[in-house]
Design a protein around this motif. Sequence first.
Motif, mmCIF file in Angstrom:
data_model
loop_
_atom_site.group_PDB
_atom_site.id
_atom_site.type_symbol
_atom_site.label_atom_id
_atom_site.label_comp_id
_atom_site.label_asym_id
_atom_site.label_seq_id
_atom_site.Cartn_x
_atom_site.Cartn_y
_atom_site.Cartn_z
ATOM 1 N N LEU A 183 5.317 92.469 56.654
ATOM 2 C CA LEU A 183 6.410 92.735 55.960
ATOM 3 C C LEU A 183 6.405 92.871 54.906
ATOM 4 C CD1 LEU A 183 9.567 92.771 55.850
ATOM 5 C CD2 LEU A 183 9.595 90.786 56.124
ATOM 6 N N MET A 184 4.883 91.884 53.910
ATOM 7 C CA MET A 184 4.899 91.603 52.861
ATOM 8 C C MET A 184 4.215 92.969 52.545
ATOM 9 S SD MET A 184 5.037 90.140 49.812
ATOM 10 C CE MET A 184 5.024 88.444 50.146
ATOM 11 N N SER A 185 3.183 93.430 53.074
ATOM 12 C CA SER A 185 2.213 94.351 52.739
ATOM 13 C C SER A 185 3.424 95.800 52.197
ATOM 14 C CB SER A 185 1.370 95.147 53.486
ATOM 15 O OG SER A 185 0.710 94.324 53.850
ATOM 16 N N ILE A 186 4.033 95.796 52.999
ATOM 17 C CA ILE A 186 5.108 97.420 53.454
ATOM 18 C C ILE A 186 5.965 96.851 51.882
ATOM 19 C CG2 ILE A 186 7.508 98.146 54.463
ATOM 20 C CD1 ILE A 186 3.998 98.987 55.311
ATOM 21 N N THR A 187 6.433 95.385 51.813
ATOM 22 C CA THR A 187 7.354 94.877 50.312
ATOM 23 C C THR A 187 6.516 95.550 49.107
ATOM 24 O OG1 THR A 187 8.011 93.264 51.923
ATOM 25 C CG2 THR A 187 8.729 93.439 49.460
ATOM 26 N N THR A 188 5.693 95.227 49.697
ATOM 27 C CA THR A 188 4.636 94.862 48.087
ATOM 28 C C THR A 188 4.553 96.621 48.029
ATOM 29 O OG1 THR A 188 3.442 92.309 48.472
ATOM 30 C CG2 THR A 188 2.778 94.327 46.968
ATOM 31 N N ALA A 189 4.146 97.386 48.429
ATOM 32 C CA ALA A 189 3.847 98.851 48.159
ATOM 33 C C ALA A 189 4.999 99.653 48.034
ATOM 34 C CB ALA A 189 3.421 99.731 49.677
ATOM 35 N N ILE A 190 6.533 98.596 48.764
ATOM 36 C CA ILE A 190 7.909 99.511 48.347
ATOM 37 C C ILE A 190 7.898 99.872 46.426
ATOM 38 C CG2 ILE A 190 10.155 99.676 48.697
ATOM 39 C CD1 ILE A 190 9.527 99.932 51.051
ATOM 40 N N PHE A 191 8.291 97.889 46.015
ATOM 41 C CA PHE A 191 8.438 97.083 44.890
ATOM 42 C C PHE A 191 7.455 97.873 43.775
ATOM 43 C CE2 PHE A 191 7.047 94.035 41.367
ATOM 44 C CZ PHE A 191 8.662 94.369 41.143
ATOM 45 N N PHE A 192 6.101 98.240 44.424
ATOM 46 C CA PHE A 192 5.401 98.771 43.561
ATOM 47 C C PHE A 192 5.971 100.767 43.049
ATOM 48 C CE2 PHE A 192 1.343 101.729 42.587
ATOM 49 C CZ PHE A 192 0.648 100.618 41.220
ATOM 50 N N GLY A 193 5.589 100.871 44.101
ATOM 51 C CA GLY A 193 6.407 102.339 44.195
ATOM 52 C C GLY A 193 7.495 102.712 43.608
ATOM 53 N N TRP A 194 9.044 101.234 43.658
ATOM 54 C CA TRP A 194 9.684 101.460 42.545
ATOM 55 C C TRP A 194 9.169 101.403 41.026
ATOM 56 C CZ3 TRP A 194 14.412 103.142 43.272
ATOM 57 C CH2 TRP A 194 15.015 103.557 44.644
ATOM 58 N N LEU A 195 7.883 100.671 40.503
ATOM 59 C CA LEU A 195 8.337 100.405 38.995
ATOM 60 C C LEU A 195 7.765 101.982 38.925
ATOM 61 C CD1 LEU A 195 5.950 96.781 39.381
ATOM 62 C CD2 LEU A 195 8.705 97.670 38.738
ATOM 63 N N LEU A 196 6.529 102.424 39.337
ATOM 64 C CA LEU A 196 6.556 103.885 39.383
ATOM 65 C C LEU A 196 7.521 104.595 39.272
ATOM 66 C CD1 LEU A 196 3.035 104.399 41.622
ATOM 67 C CD2 LEU A 196 2.923 103.654 39.112
ATOM 68 N N LEU A 197 8.559 105.146 39.669
ATOM 69 C CA LEU A 197 9.696 106.145 40.013
ATOM 70 C C LEU A 197 10.629 105.507 38.318
ATOM 71 C CD1 LEU A 197 11.393 108.214 41.228
ATOM 72 C CD2 LEU A 197 11.996 106.113 42.362
#
Length: 185
Positions: free
Chosen positions: A41-55
């Motif tokens: 869960l933390m891995s997926i959440t971290t990746a999605i957060f990073f994706g939103w930062l990039l977007l």
Amino acid sequence: MLDFNALSHNSELLEKFSKYSKIYGVIFIILGLVGIFFPGLMSITTAIFFGWLLLFSGFLVGVQTWQINRKDWIGWLKFLLFTVTGAMIIVNPLPGVIALGILFAAYFFIDAATNFVLAFKLKPQAYWWVALLNAVLSLALGIFFFEAIGNPLKTLWLVGLLVGISLFFDGVMLLSFSSATKKSN
């Protein structure tokens, strides 16, 4: 960097530091426990957060390029790179987690270096050893992560777990600093 000597001469600042260190320390500990007990869960959440930062960064680059020089193809390329990469990570976060594994290896090495500096800067103060422990832990995590980069499944599991461990000990460090400032006041 934290300077307890400067804090100790300003009781209002010392009280604010202690209060907010305690609040943030508890939040970091809770987030750390989520990462430790639910690493996927933390891995997926971290990746999605990073994706939103990039977007979001891509959007800002696009706005800036539009406002400053609409013919700047490098600005538009950067806009495209950030937004497409961010959107891809948000839609399919698993490859983003693998890429983050490489970034986190670098992060833990840098975190270790800054915490070593902080520990030796604080050395005569109480609880300086907590920053040193945090530095040693971050260094060990960086080495462990670096060795796991070749195995994508291990990296997937490690992102959440190791970020959780790091957040947990950052929280412990903040709570220790809060306690130290209360004792020096």
